[in-house]
Design a protein around this motif. Structure first.
Motif, short mmCIF file in Angstrom:
data_model
loop_
_atom_site.label_atom_id
_atom_site.label_comp_id
_atom_site.label_asym_id
_atom_site.label_seq_id
_atom_site.Cartn_x
_atom_site.Cartn_y
_atom_site.Cartn_z
N GLY A 1 0.83 -1.21 0.00
CA GLY A 1 0.00 0.00 0.00
C GLY A 1 0.86 1.24 0.00
N GLU A 2 0.56 2.19 -0.86
CA GLU A 2 1.31 3.44 -0.95
C GLU A 2 0.35 4.62 -0.83
OE1 GLU A 2 3.63 3.58 -4.51
OE2 GLU A 2 4.75 1.74 -4.04
N GLY A 3 0.77 5.67 -0.13
CA GLY A 3 -0.05 6.85 0.06
C GLY A 3 -1.15 6.67 1.07
N LEU A 4 -0.99 5.68 1.97
CA LEU A 4 -2.04 5.41 2.96
C LEU A 4 -1.75 6.05 4.31
CD1 LEU A 4 -2.68 1.62 2.23
CD2 LEU A 4 -3.68 3.63 1.13
N GLY A 5 -0.57 6.64 4.49
CA GLY A 5 -0.20 7.19 5.79
C GLY A 5 -0.55 8.66 5.96
N ARG A 6 -1.62 9.12 5.40
CA ARG A 6 -2.04 10.51 5.54
C ARG A 6 -3.56 10.58 5.50
NH1 ARG A 6 -2.44 13.12 -0.04
NH2 ARG A 6 -2.44 11.37 -1.47
N GLU A 7 -4.08 11.76 5.75
CA GLU A 7 -5.53 11.95 5.73
C GLU A 7 -5.90 12.69 4.44
OE1 GLU A 7 -9.15 13.70 8.52
OE2 GLU A 7 -7.05 14.09 9.03
N LEU A 8 -6.73 12.06 3.65
CA LEU A 8 -7.18 12.64 2.38
C LEU A 8 -8.69 12.44 2.30
CD1 LEU A 8 -6.69 13.85 -0.43
CD2 LEU A 8 -6.21 11.54 -1.25
N ARG A 9 -9.44 13.51 2.44
CA ARG A 9 -10.89 13.38 2.53
C ARG A 9 -11.56 13.72 1.21
NH1 ARG A 9 -12.99 12.24 7.24
NH2 ARG A 9 -11.68 12.38 9.09
N ILE A 10 -12.59 12.96 0.91
CA ILE A 10 -13.45 13.22 -0.25
C ILE A 10 -14.90 13.12 0.21
CG2 ILE A 10 -11.74 12.27 -1.83
CD1 ILE A 10 -13.61 9.86 -2.18
N ARG A 11 -15.79 13.59 -0.63
CA ARG A 11 -17.22 13.45 -0.37
C ARG A 11 -17.73 12.23 -1.13
NH1 ARG A 11 -19.96 15.74 3.49
NH2 ARG A 11 -21.78 16.06 2.16
N GLY A 12 -18.34 11.29 -0.42
CA GLY A 12 -18.82 10.10 -1.10
C GLY A 12 -19.56 9.17 -0.17
N ASP A 13 -20.00 8.04 -0.74
CA ASP A 13 -20.68 6.98 0.00
C ASP A 13 -19.62 5.98 0.44
OD1 ASP A 13 -22.02 4.59 0.69
OD2 ASP A 13 -23.79 5.26 -0.40
N ALA A 14 -19.34 5.94 1.75
CA ALA A 14 -18.24 5.12 2.26
C ALA A 14 -18.46 3.64 1.94
CB ALA A 14 -18.08 5.33 3.77
N ASP A 15 -19.69 3.13 2.13
CA ASP A 15 -19.96 1.71 1.88
C ASP A 15 -19.73 1.37 0.41
OD1 ASP A 15 -20.59 1.35 4.52
OD2 ASP A 15 -22.76 1.61 4.22
N LEU A 16 -20.22 2.22 -0.47
CA LEU A 16 -20.09 1.94 -1.90
C LEU A 16 -18.63 2.00 -2.35
CD1 LEU A 16 -21.76 1.29 -4.35
CD2 LEU A 16 -22.14 3.72 -4.73
N LEU A 17 -17.89 3.00 -1.86
CA LEU A 17 -16.47 3.10 -2.21
C LEU A 17 -15.68 1.92 -1.64
CD1 LEU A 17 -15.87 6.93 -1.67
CD2 LEU A 17 -15.92 5.71 -3.83
N HIS A 18 -16.00 1.52 -0.40
CA HIS A 18 -15.32 0.37 0.20
C HIS A 18 -15.56 -0.89 -0.64
CE1 HIS A 18 -14.79 -3.03 2.96
NE2 HIS A 18 -13.90 -2.27 3.60
N ARG A 19 -16.80 -1.09 -1.09
CA ARG A 19 -17.12 -2.26 -1.91
C ARG A 19 -16.34 -2.25 -3.22
NH1 ARG A 19 -23.22 -2.54 -3.18
NH2 ARG A 19 -23.17 -1.79 -1.03
N ALA A 20 -16.22 -1.05 -3.85
CA ALA A 20 -15.50 -0.95 -5.12
C ALA A 20 -14.02 -1.27 -4.94
CB ALA A 20 -15.67 0.45 -5.69
N VAL A 21 -13.39 -0.67 -3.91
CA VAL A 21 -11.97 -0.94 -3.67
C VAL A 21 -11.75 -2.42 -3.31
CG1 VAL A 21 -9.98 -0.37 -2.23
CG2 VAL A 21 -11.53 1.45 -2.98
N PHE A 22 -12.62 -2.95 -2.46
CA PHE A 22 -12.51 -4.36 -2.06
C PHE A 22 -12.57 -5.27 -3.28
CE2 PHE A 22 -14.83 -8.29 -1.13
CZ PHE A 22 -13.95 -8.91 -0.25
N ASN A 23 -13.52 -5.03 -4.17
CA ASN A 23 -13.66 -5.89 -5.35
C ASN A 23 -12.41 -5.83 -6.22
OD1 ASN A 23 -16.19 -6.72 -4.62
ND2 ASN A 23 -17.30 -5.44 -6.09
N LEU A 24 -11.85 -4.63 -6.40
CA LEU A 24 -10.65 -4.51 -7.22
C LEU A 24 -9.46 -5.23 -6.59
CD1 LEU A 24 -10.53 -0.85 -8.65
CD2 LEU A 24 -10.98 -2.99 -9.86
#
Length: 551
Positions: A419-442
């Motif tokens: 994992g790269e670029g995970l050690g910082r806080e980067l906020r976006i506006r979105g649906d957390a469950d839907l984004l989590h599902r998309a990243v998980f599937n990939l």
């Protein structure tokens, strides 16, 4: 396109000069007559008679000239203008003859005559007028008033020559400027005619209102679409009437005028001939019409048919998509159902051995589970929409998805997950469950294709600058890439990997990447696949960002 200088432009300037010339001539003749009348008792009768004749002659010649140039509108030719100047020379000489020769107070009038000739005549005409002036003046002084012929007379003659030269040079410059201006006016007039013809024949409506809301221009298409008569409404406040036909258009026009910004492609409901219609409206703003407020031009079209066709096209595309999805789902369901039916038929046979019966029962359970999982994933895919928008810490979300995918039963052992670029806080506006599902599937997809002892790298970048080509024109976007060391995606499959039920992995449902694609659409982002640095596939997601805090 070659355009000659129109006669009307030259004549307009010359008529103005001639009008002043006529007034000056009558003023000089009237002055000599007035002087004769004042001194009626003391002046010789022949001088009084001569003054009256000069006045009558000047009036008659001027009246005839005015009738030709201003009443009949005849263009003043060079010969006509030369005749005017020579008459003025003769008139001035006559006046000077009666009033004392070189000592006459009317002598400076010759300068005005030479100046007028310089403005009206070409160089050779000016030379004729100067020669006539010098000859008549010098001859009159030498013959009729020899006692006034002094050094000052020679100075006057030199002054006449100097005035002729200077005014001739200035007159030539003015004529050149006038010809240039006339050519520009002619081009402008032709451009207005051409533009008027074009605008009049456009099927697009054009309507211009000034800073006070008064109609300044409307073409035929706009008259027809709005039901307005230009002969009635030009110069009148028209926005209320426009709003009656197309509610909201007046607000668009006023808004453009107030903000001084154009509006692009606004859709408005309208009524044409009592029937509902749709207008596509854009505006252009012209600053500085003298009222302190800008003029606004509305450009609009009746896009009712286009909107209907677009609606039909979208409906047809949706039906086609539903048909294709239904066919794919039916195909996916058909295989496990066929296996279940065949197994049930075999189980019912009394001659079946216990071992075979147990095998068939296990097959029924396996296929039933497969069918249930397929339907569950399909329902999950169909229900995908962005329901709860909130601030999401993207690196934290991606890290959680990585940990979950690494522990998944279908994930092979021994895969190195980076994992790269995970050690910082980067906020976006979105649906957390839907984004989590998309990243998980990939990530799970990458783990499965990387195989044992493979490598999967997940990178979070952003926010990307507006000029960064990786942002794909999405202002302040973030980028998530998932790449693996597997075999990659075949070139022929690149256009199909996000289609529902398309899969190259044995036992896969073909819905995981379709879920990712729909999740990106719900967040107004993009996703695509390319060759990665690890040798396998790299899936890239680009999303609008909310901002970055911390480091």
């Amino acid at each position: 396109m070659k355009l000659d200088l129109p006669a009307s432009n030259r004549a307009l300037s010359l008529r103005g000069i001639l009008r002043l010339n006529y007034l000056g001539r009558l003023a000089v003749a009237g002055g000599i007559l007035l002087a004769a009348l004042i001194g009626w008792g003391t002046a010789p009768p022949d001088q009084t008679f001569a003054a009256a004749m000069i006045f009558l002659g000047a009036v008659a010649f001027t009246a005839w000239s005015y009738r030709v140039t201003h009443t009949q509108g005849v263009e003043p030719t060079v010969s006509f203008r030369l005749a005017q100047s020579l008459f003025d020379v003769l008139l001035t000489t006559s006046v000077i003859h009666l009033t004392g020769g070189a000592q006459s107070p009317f002598t400076p009038v010759f300068i005005l005559v030479l100046t007028a000739a310089a403005l009206m005549l070409p160089a050779w005409g000016q030379l004729v007028v100067w020669a006539s002036t010098t000859t008549l003046f010098a001859g009159d002084v030498a013959w009729a008033h020899p006692d006034t012929f002094r050094g000052s007379t020679l100075v006057l003659l030199a002054l006449f020559a100097l005035v002729s030269l200077v005014t001739g040079w200035l007159g030539a410059g003015l004529r050149r400027a006038g010809m240039t201006l006339g050519a520009v006016e002619s081009e402008l007039r032709q451009l207005r005619l051409d533009t008027g013809d074009i605008l009049a024949n456009l099927s697009t409506g054009l309507l211009t209102v000034d800073g006070r809301g008064r109609l300044a221009y409307i073409n035929q298409a706009a008259e027809k679409l709005l039901g307005l008569d230009a002969s009635i409404w030009l110069g009148q406040r028209v926005l209320d009437e426009v709003d009656r036909v197309a509610p909201g258009m007046a607000e668009v026009i006023r808004g453009s005028g107030q903000t001084r910004r154009p509006v692009l492609r606004r859709k408005l409901e309208a009524r044409i001939g009592g029937e509902a219609a749709v207008f596509g409206v854009s505006t252009a703003v012209l600053i500085g019409d003298g009222t302190g407020q800008p003029s606004v031009t509305a450009i609009f079209q009746d896009i009712t048919d286009a909107e209907r066709m677009e609606g039909l096209k979208i409906r047809a595309e949706r039906l086609q998509a539903v048909a294709e999805l239904s066919a794919s789902l039916a195909h996916e369901i058909k295989n496990p159902l066929a296996s279940i039916r065949s197994s049930v038929e075999q189980i019912s046979k009394p001659t079946l051995s216990p071992d075979d019966r147990a095998l068939l029962q296990n097959l029924v359970l396996t296929e039933s589970d497969r069918l249930s999982r397929l339907l569950s994933e399909f329902l999950e895919f169909a229900r995908i929409r962005s329901e709860r928008i909130e601030d999401v810490d993207l690196p934290e979300l991606v890290g959680a998805a990585l940990r979950l995918a690494e522990q998944h039963p279908d994930a092979p052992a021994g895969v190195e997950l980076q994992g790269e670029g995970l050690g910082r806080e980067l906020r976006i506006r979105g649906d957390a469950d839907l984004l989590h599902r998309a990243v998980f599937n990939l990530v799970l997809n990458a783990l499965q294709f990387a195989g044992e002892n493979g490598t999967v790298r997940v990178t979070v970048e952003g926010p990307l600058g507006d000029e960064d080509p990786r942002a794909l024109g999405i202002p302040g976007s973030v980028r998530i890439s998932v790449e693996d060391s597997g075999p990659g995606v075949a070139e022929g499959d690149l256009g199909r990997v996000f289609e529902p039920f398309f899969t190259t992995r044995k036992g896969g449902s073909g819905l995981g990447l379709a879920v990712v694609h729909r999740a990106m659409d719900a967040h107004q982002g993009n996703v695509w696949v390319e060759r990665g640095a690890l040798g396998g596939a790299r899936f890239v997601m680009v999303l609008p960002a909310h901002g970055e805090r911390g480091a």
